[in-house]
Enzyme design. Structure first.
Site, PDB file in Angstrom:
ATOM      1  N   THR A 193      43.048 -25.390  -0.525  1.00  0.00           N
ATOM      2  CA  THR A 193      42.886 -26.192   0.680  1.00  0.00           C
ATOM      3  C   THR A 193      41.919 -27.307   0.375  1.00  0.00           C
ATOM      4  O   THR A 193      41.242 -27.281  -0.637  1.00  0.00           O
ATOM      5  CB  THR A 193      42.384 -25.348   1.859  1.00  0.00           C
ATOM      6  OG1 THR A 193      42.463 -26.134   3.045  1.00  0.00           O
ATOM      7  CG2 THR A 193      40.963 -24.905   1.664  1.00  0.00           C
ATOM      8  N   SER A 408      38.347 -47.045   8.911  1.00  0.00           N
ATOM      9  CA  SER A 408      37.291 -47.902   9.463  1.00  0.00           C
ATOM     10  C   SER A 408      35.951 -47.190   9.472  1.00  0.00           C
ATOM     11  O   SER A 408      35.863 -45.997   9.243  1.00  0.00           O
ATOM     12  CB  SER A 408      37.646 -48.334  10.874  1.00  0.00           C
ATOM     13  OG  SER A 408      37.769 -47.220  11.722  1.00  0.00           O
TER      14      SER A 408
END
Length: 408
Positions: A193, A408
């Site tokens: 994972t 962003s």
């Protein structure tokens, strides 16, 4: 961490110190987020290492080098960069990883193959060598930090720090395991994972540790999904310093091997669940239990088909007991199934049995169950003895919001 804490969050556990492991964090400045973003773990000489890595063919240089270096079985250090995955960056990305390995190896006077590096974040941007060099230099002289500081530092879109701990009695000695993980989105593991690290003071042969980690991952990390996307950077590493003083475990005939294996499975299970509980935008934790399959692996694949279905996940988000969507997901899984033996339930209440809606089906208890945070979906295929449980979360508008502004 940039987003509101998940309503499914769990408190960080009290992980005790582990002999032979020293954690430090520093700020490399990979992103302008005003926090530490580089974790450094220094490991005692002779530390054994095992690892499982993504099978995504567009994997990072960190994964390629780590996979190759596992074969020599020893580790002296781990460096984790957050904010830049360094994946799909060609020779520039590989040079950046090798530079980190060389920098740490020179400090520890060890082969660079004993330095493991992971990176997580935006794909397609080479890891800035100058920032990495300065970050590593700062980490090497930073004061030791807590497990929670280390867990916070490796996160990206994670909303809470994730850790787990366990103990086991091995050869008359108590051994300790401490583990941290990061992951919230791009979760559909294929051998591992996101990024997970298990540390223990147990003495264990690298080959046996590798066998145990592969088995533990198959039953835990490979049974979770948030969004069906397998990351380019998925890595789980286990480090065993041997400082507990037990006779080294070499196989299941060693004293305490079963206890250690159970402890390793426990921490991997806890970490896997925490990743799902922090699924991007998640409001509900969902366990999908599949029984009556032709094999355990077939049951797992059916479970993942259900857990990855946007229609199932949005129905749960909307608290809609639309069990027909579960029928659909079973049918598209590509595994043996028979409409006329299939049974579907939620929270212990059966909606349909052996291919037919129950004549006395009462949706009220199911609707009440779906208003909770922990949801169970039960599927009985009626074909054999195979069974599996997979875990996922619901799909909400929050997932879109987080990923729309990820860079962003």
């Amino acid at each position: 961490m940039p987003h509101a804490v998940s309503p499914l969050a769990r408190s960080f556990p009290a992980i005790p110190p582990i002999a032979g492991v020293t954690l430090r964090v520093a700020r490399a400045g990979y992103k302008d987020w005003g926090r530490c973003d580089l974790t450094y773990a220094e490991l005692a000489e002779g530390t054994a290492v095992a690892g499982v890595f993504t099978r995504n063919v567009c994997c990072s240089s960190e994964v390629e080098l780590g996979r190759a270096n596992i074969a020599q079985g020893k580790a002296r250090a781990l460096v984790v960069n957050a904010g830049n995955s360094n994946a799909f960056t060609g020779y520039r990305g590989r040079e950046a990883v090798e530079a980190i390995m060389d920098q740490v190896a020179a400090r520890l006077a060890c082969p660079r193959e004993q330095v493991f590096v992971s990176s997580t974040g935006v794909i397609g941007v080479p890891l800035p060598k100058d920032k990495a060099r300065a970050g590593v230099a700062a980490a090497l002289i930073a004061p030791p930090c807590s497990w929670q500081d280390a867990a916070d530092t490796i996160g990206t879109t994670d909303t809470f720090a994730k850790g787990a701990t366990a103990t086991a009695v091995v050869d008359g000695r108590t051994v300790t395991l401490g583990a941290i993980v990061k992951g919230s989105g791009m979760i559909a593991p294929d051998m591992a994972t996101m990024l997970g690290y298990v540390f223990t003071d147990c003495a264990i042969a690298p080959g046996f540790l590798q066998d145990l980690l592969v088995k533990a991952s198959a039953a835990t990390f490979n049974c979770i999904t948030v969004d069906s996307d397998t990351s380019t950077s998925d890595t789980v590493l286990a480090f065993a310093t041997g400082k507990a003083g037990n006779a080294p475990l070499t196989g299941f005939d060693s004293a305490g091997a079963d206890a250690f294996a159970a402890a390793l499975n426990h921490v991997c299970h806890q970490l896997a669940h925490l990743v799902v509980r922090d699924g991007e935008g998640a409001q509900k934790f969902i366990a999908v239990s599949v029984t009556g399959a032709t094999s355990d692996e077939s049951a797992r694949k059916v479970g993942l088909s259900i857990a990855n279905s946007p229609l199932v996940k949005t129905a749960i988000a909307g608290e809609d007991a639309n069990w027909g969507r579960v029928v659909m997901a079973v049918g598209k899984a590509g595994e043996p199934a028979d409409r006329d033996t299939l049974s579907i339930g939620f929270g212990g209440t059966w909606c349909a049995r052996k291919g037919l809606p129950l004549a006395d089906y009462d949706e009220a208890p199911v609707a009440a169950h779906l208003k909770g945070q922990d949801i169970t979906i039960e599927v009985d295929l009626g074909l054999g003895e195979g069974r599996a449980t997979v875990w996922t979360c619901d799909l909400t508008h929050g997932y879109i919001s987080i990923n729309a502004d990820y860079r962003s």
